[in-house]
Design an enzyme around this catalytic site. Structure first.
Site: not given
Length: 672
Positions: A339, A564, A568
């Site tokens: 990410d 995080d 996600d």
């Protein structure tokens, strides 16, 4: 989606964190496993201290009961369904060991199995709680507008497609839909992962659970509650978790066959010789010896000590690996997907460039801008003020402060009118409530600004804005008394170890990492270039990230996803393995992930993969050692005359040997 975020006063504070309420001690599996371990240690201690035999036996009996009743019950229930559970085999092996005096061996088996069951129960409970907790992000009630314009408060789940709802400043949006009236900044990091609020106005899409800023919004509901993005996140996590559980079927088949084989062999060794007149005591002793030497103590310890030692070592270095299975699977990773915001980057914007108009120094510009922004709670305003404080600048008092959603902030600093905000400040703000600029008219199309006396400054500002935005920065205009005074460039900075981590993972896995982000393509491309990522997928919603992960895995990769945010979580659950950043990670992400980087140190990710690869090699060594001992001892018992003391010594010797070999991974050298 606009590439610039403007300063606007936030009427609401940061999003409330979702906290889990689970008390692990309330789980019966944890209590029974703890009691079993304590009684086992007390029994072993009593034996070492030469306490009366009945003391040790009583303590061991308590250990057997505390840790063994549940797997024994499960095994008996499996027998009623005409299946043989490996847990029942372990209970029988433990009782068999106790029957010939080897209560320590039996107690160790009981403790290992009770602890394993407790860990599984904890993981299951926390995952269930975290998925349920996610739903609290979406408001339970909504303000629905009737056809006559009056308001009514209703359950959010009862909203239907086409309903109109009102979202006031500081409230959470209660449904997925489209803005039909109003303008505001919306913090949608929980859905897209974008680091800064996004300006929403007519016909822009919004999501349930995101946080509205300073403006009021009228929204037309676009989806039923079951199809909201946040609801789909929950279902995606549940589906991916169920898929993972089904991968354990192969292991269960192996356990079933092993259990049947050992039981059949033991019964044959006992009843077969008796049919030909063999001595009962000698036959029972041979069968019990077989049960001991064929029991999987050494095999279990061949696998668990290396993996548990690796878990402990990783924990000392800031990586929480949730299970031995995860530690083993880490070493099979062939592709890593990151990410962007909060993972490869720090997650908060910072001032990275400062461009001033002629006659103004950088410190003067920053002092004026920060003074005007100081009353604002917007993330951009905080970044500007923080930059001024880092330079040790003295800020002035701002008067007549106000924020215009979608445009910026206005204030009087000293005897100057200061405006800080989006590139829209280069146009006429009268319609939005900003100060009038008499004499300005639409003119130079190349710069999209009004001309007249300020034309050159406006053209300079427009050129500077484009340069900043092309570099992937968020560009902020500063105006003094209606004239451009400078441009501030903000960016979410890469973590210090991002580039070296990407390079290390590319070398370790043989494939370059991929970037999966909900942020805009320009910002994603800029970060990718800075850290060395060559494959980028930008503008992704949570379900899009899952699709990308599944695409990579269908191509044969074992994908490890590092993220995080709540957005996600589905990708982490769908991947071969998921790793969460611990400090900024949402509760759902932390619970969905298989491992957590506690201190957000990216460099620990490749280090953990290397440690897993070492652990897998040690496991292979141990399995060879344990298998060799079992084969030799079983063959000796079947085709020779294996004395019981020698059988126990060989069995325990192999157990100690593989245990010590596994403990080597506790050393700091193993991490390096």
């Amino acid at each position: 989606m606009p590439s610039t975020m403007v300063a606007a006063d936030r009427a609401a504070g940061p999003a409330p964190e979702v906290r889990l309420k689970t008390n692990l001690l309330t789980l019966p599996e944890v209590r029974w496993a703890g009691a079993s371990l304590i009684l086992f240690l007390l029994g072993a201690g009593a034996g070492l201290l030469d306490a009366p035999a009945w003391v040790s036996w009583t303590l061991y009996a308590g250990c057997y009961l505390a840790g063994g009743w549940e797997p024994a019950l499960a095994g008996l229930q499996a027998l009623r369904e005409k299946t043989l559970d490996v847990d029942l085999l372990m209970i029988v092996a433990a009782l068999g060991a106790a029957a010939i005096g080897q209560v320590f061996d039996g107690g160790l088996l009981i403790v290992i199995f009770a602890t394993s069951g407790a860990l599984e129960a904890v993981a299951t409970k926390r995952t269930e709680d975290s998925v349920r907790a996610l739903l609290t992000l979406a408001p339970e009630r909504a303000t629905r507008l009737r056809p006559d314009g009056t308001e009514e408060v209703v359950e959010a789940a009862s909203l239907e497609v086409g309903d109109l709802i009102l979202v006031r400043p500081g409230e959470r949006i209660s449904a997925d839909g489209m803005v039909i009236d109003g303008s505001s900044e919306v913090d949608q990091a929980s859905i897209t992962g974008e680091p800064m609020p996004v300006h929403k106005t007519h016909e822009d899409e919004v999501y349930a659970g995101t946080l509205n800023g300073a403006g009021a919004l009228r929204i037309r509901v676009g989806r039923p509650a079951a199809d909201w993005v946040i609801a789909r996140i929950v279902s995606l996590v549940e589906e991916a978790s169920a898929t993972k559980a089904r991968t354990q079927l192969f292991i269960e088949k192996v356990e079933q066959r092993y259990s049947v084989g050992v039981v059949v062999a033991t019964l044959a060794l006992f009843f077969g010789p008796l049919a030909f007149g063999a001595d009962l005591t000698e036959t029972l002793l041979r069968a019990m010896t077989f049960m001991i030497v064929a029991s999987p103590c050494a095999v279990v310890l061949a696998t668990m000590p290396p993996l548990l030692s690796a878990i402990a070592n990783a924990g000392r270095h800031g990586v929480l690996v949730k299970s031995a299975v995860v530690m083993e699977k880490l070493g099979t990773t062939t592709r890593v997907a990151f990410d962007k915001t909060g993972t490869l980057t720090e997650g908060t914007p910072r001032l990275v460039e400062l461009h001033t108009a002629p006659g103004i120094t950088p410190d003067e510009l920053l002092t004026i801008a920060a003074s005007a922004e100081r009353p604002s709670e917007h993330v951009v305003g905080r970044a500007v003020v923080a930059a001024a404080q880092e330079r040790g600048l003295s800020l002035e008092q701002a008067e007549d402060f106000r924020a215009v959603p979608g445009r910026g902030v206005h204030a009087r600093v000293g005897d100057q009118q200061v405006e800080v905000g989006s590139p829209a400040l280069l146009g006429d703000l009268d319609e939005e409530g900003g100060p009038a600029r008499a004499g300005r008219a639409a003119g130079d199309g190349a710069s999209d600004t009004a001309g007249d006396a300020a034309g050159e400054l406006d053209r300079w500002a427009a050129t500077t804005l484009r340069t900043c935005e092309d570099a992937g920065h968020t560009a902020i205009v500063v105006r003094l008394d209606g004239k451009p005074a400078g441009v501030l460039a903000l960016a979410d900075q890469p973590r210090p170890a991002a580039a070296s981590t990407v390079a290390a993972l590319a070398e370790l896995t043989g494939r370059p990492p991929v970037l999966l982000t909900g942020d805009n393509p320009r910002a994603a491309a800029h970060l990718a270039e800075a850290v060395g990522v060559t494959e980028v997928r930008a503008g992704l919603l949570p379900q899009d990230k899952v699709t990308e992960v599944e695409r990579l895995q269908k191509a044969g990769d074992h994908v490890l996803v590092v993220g995080d945010g709540v957005n996600d979580a589905p990708a982490l659950a769908a991947a071969h393995l998921g790793v969460a950043m611990g400090r900024a990670g949402s509760d759902l992400t932390l619970q969905t992930a298989d491992a957590i980087v506690v201190r957000d140190e990216l460099a620990t990710v490749p280090a953990a993969i290397r440690l897993s690869q070492r652990a897998r090699r040690v496991v292979t060594q141990n399995l060879v050692i344990a298998g060799t001992f079992i084969v030799i001892l079983v063959a000796w018992d079947l085709f020779g005359d294996l004395p019981l003391p020698l059988g126990v010594a060989g069995h325990e010797g192999s157990t100690v040997l593989v245990g010590l070999n596994g403990l080597r991974l506790l050393r700091a050298k193993a991490w390096r």
